[in-house]
Design a protein around this motif. Structure first.
Motif, PDB file in Angstrom:
ATOM      1  N   GLN A 187      26.252  69.166  43.556  1.00 12.21           N
ATOM      2  CA  GLN A 187      26.805  70.522  43.577  1.00 12.21           C
ATOM      3  C   GLN A 187      26.062  71.451  42.611  1.00 12.21           C
ATOM      4  O   GLN A 187      26.668  72.289  41.937  1.00 12.21           O
ATOM      5  CB  GLN A 187      28.301  70.482  43.265  1.00 12.21           C
ATOM      6  N   GLN A 188      24.744  71.292  42.551  1.00  9.36           N
ATOM      7  CA  GLN A 188      23.920  72.173  41.730  1.00  9.36           C
ATOM      8  C   GLN A 188      23.654  73.487  42.460  1.00  9.36           C
ATOM      9  O   GLN A 188      23.330  73.479  43.645  1.00  9.36           O
ATOM     10  CB  GLN A 188      22.573  71.527  41.428  1.00  9.36           C
ATOM     11  N   CYS A 189      23.788  74.585  41.756  1.00  9.00           N
ATOM     12  CA  CYS A 189      23.285  75.850  42.272  1.00  9.00           C
ATOM     13  C   CYS A 189      21.771  75.851  42.085  1.00  9.00           C
ATOM     14  O   CYS A 189      21.215  74.985  41.403  1.00  9.00           O
ATOM     15  CB  CYS A 189      23.922  77.029  41.535  1.00  9.00           C
ATOM     16  N   PHE A 190      21.090  76.833  42.682  1.00  9.44           N
ATOM     17  CA  PHE A 190      19.636  76.826  42.637  1.00  9.44           C
ATOM     18  C   PHE A 190      19.124  76.923  41.204  1.00  9.44           C
ATOM     19  O   PHE A 190      18.123  76.291  40.841  1.00  9.44           O
ATOM     20  CB  PHE A 190      19.084  77.977  43.487  1.00  9.44           C
ATOM     21  N   HIS A 191      19.824  77.714  40.364  1.00 14.56           N
ATOM     22  CA  HIS A 191      19.384  77.829  38.974  1.00 14.56           C
ATOM     23  C   HIS A 191      19.579  76.526  38.212  1.00 14.56           C
ATOM     24  O   HIS A 191      18.868  76.249  37.257  1.00 14.56           O
ATOM     25  CB  HIS A 191      20.083  78.996  38.264  1.00 14.56           C
ATOM     26  N   ASP A 192      20.547  75.702  38.626  1.00 12.37           N
ATOM     27  CA  ASP A 192      20.704  74.379  38.020  1.00 12.37           C
ATOM     28  C   ASP A 192      19.532  73.480  38.395  1.00 12.37           C
ATOM     29  O   ASP A 192      19.029  72.721  37.566  1.00 12.37           O
ATOM     30  CB  ASP A 192      22.011  73.724  38.482  1.00 12.37           C
ATOM     31  N   ALA A 193      19.135  73.550  39.672  1.00 11.59           N
ATOM     32  CA  ALA A 193      18.018  72.737  40.134  1.00 11.59           C
ATOM     33  C   ALA A 193      16.733  73.120  39.399  1.00 11.59           C
ATOM     34  O   ALA A 193      15.930  72.256  39.034  1.00 11.59           O
ATOM     35  CB  ALA A 193      17.847  72.894  41.641  1.00 11.59           C
ATOM     36  N   ILE A 194      16.548  74.421  39.173  1.00 14.52           N
ATOM     37  CA  ILE A 194      15.355  74.890  38.454  1.00 14.52           C
ATOM     38  C   ILE A 194      15.353  74.389  37.010  1.00 14.52           C
ATOM     39  O   ILE A 194      14.324  73.946  36.490  1.00 14.52           O
ATOM     40  CB  ILE A 194      15.282  76.432  38.474  1.00 14.52           C
TER      41      ILE A 194
END
Length: 205
Positions: A187-194
């Motif tokens: 459940q990562q948002c894109f900024h978490d993935a970055i």
């Protein structure tokens, strides 16, 4: 409180049992991953997370990656709470400024001219709070969620500022970076993935 007088609740066969004294745990079939709680804790922890149990039973601390992730609605509500509190603080400052400014036009300029400062304050506050030992803003703490690295550890200040800055990317186009959280198991948002971060929640039994 002395360790000998702490009351331990132990999950055995899926059911909380006890309380037990520390010495009683020595005679029980306690494993590294046995869930245990003491008074004052909101959540159970594994046995190896208690220093006194590591000493008593010869366990070693095992850092494990988080497996309980904050849902999109929890994260959204936490952010809404933070914005509400920051906006409330801004309104109070504006009202305080009205005491010293009587001109109506100047008051209007004061009230609306500073609104862009609210998201800037959110960026700075969020970055500082999520890199602190609490790993969370007030909104996140109220929802019992926090920001960690991929191993469940506290993130650095640099990583925290980078993560919050990357939220700009998550908002475009059409907030897809936030909706991205529905497309991955963590459940990562894109900024978490970055930023290689997670938003995790307490494990409740």
């Amino acid at each position: 409180m002395d360790d000998q007088h702490i009351q331990y609740t132990v999950v055995i066969n899926g059911k909380p049992q006890g309380p037990y004294q520390l010495e009683q745990l020595k005679t029980m079939d306690i494993h590294v991953g046995t869930f245990i709680r003491v008074p004052g804790m909101d959540d159970y922890k594994e046995a190896h997370e208690f220093p006194e149990l590591r000493e008593l039973l010869g366990f070693t601390y095992q850092q494990t990656a988080p497996q309980y992730f904050a849902s999109f609605d929890q994260r959204l509500l936490a952010s809404a709470i933070d914005y509400f509190l920051l906006t409330l603080g801004y309104i109070l400052l504006v009202l305080l400024g009205f005491v010293f400014v009587e001109d109506q036009a100047a008051r209007m300029a004061m009230a609306f001219g500073g609104l862009p400062l609210v998201p800037i304050a959110k960026f700075i506050y969020g970055s500082l709070a999520e890199a602190s030992s609490q790993q969370a803003t007030i909104g996140k703490k109220l929802l019992n969620i926090k920001v960690t690295d991929l191993g469940g550890n506290q993130i650095s200040m640099t990583n925290s500022f980078g993560r919050n800055l990357a939220k700009i990317i998550s908002t475009a186009p059409f907030f897809f970076g936030y909706l991205y959280s529905f497309l991955n198991k963590k459940q990562q948002c894109f900024h978490d993935a970055i930023a290689n971060t997670l938003v995790v929640k307490d494990r409740l039994i």
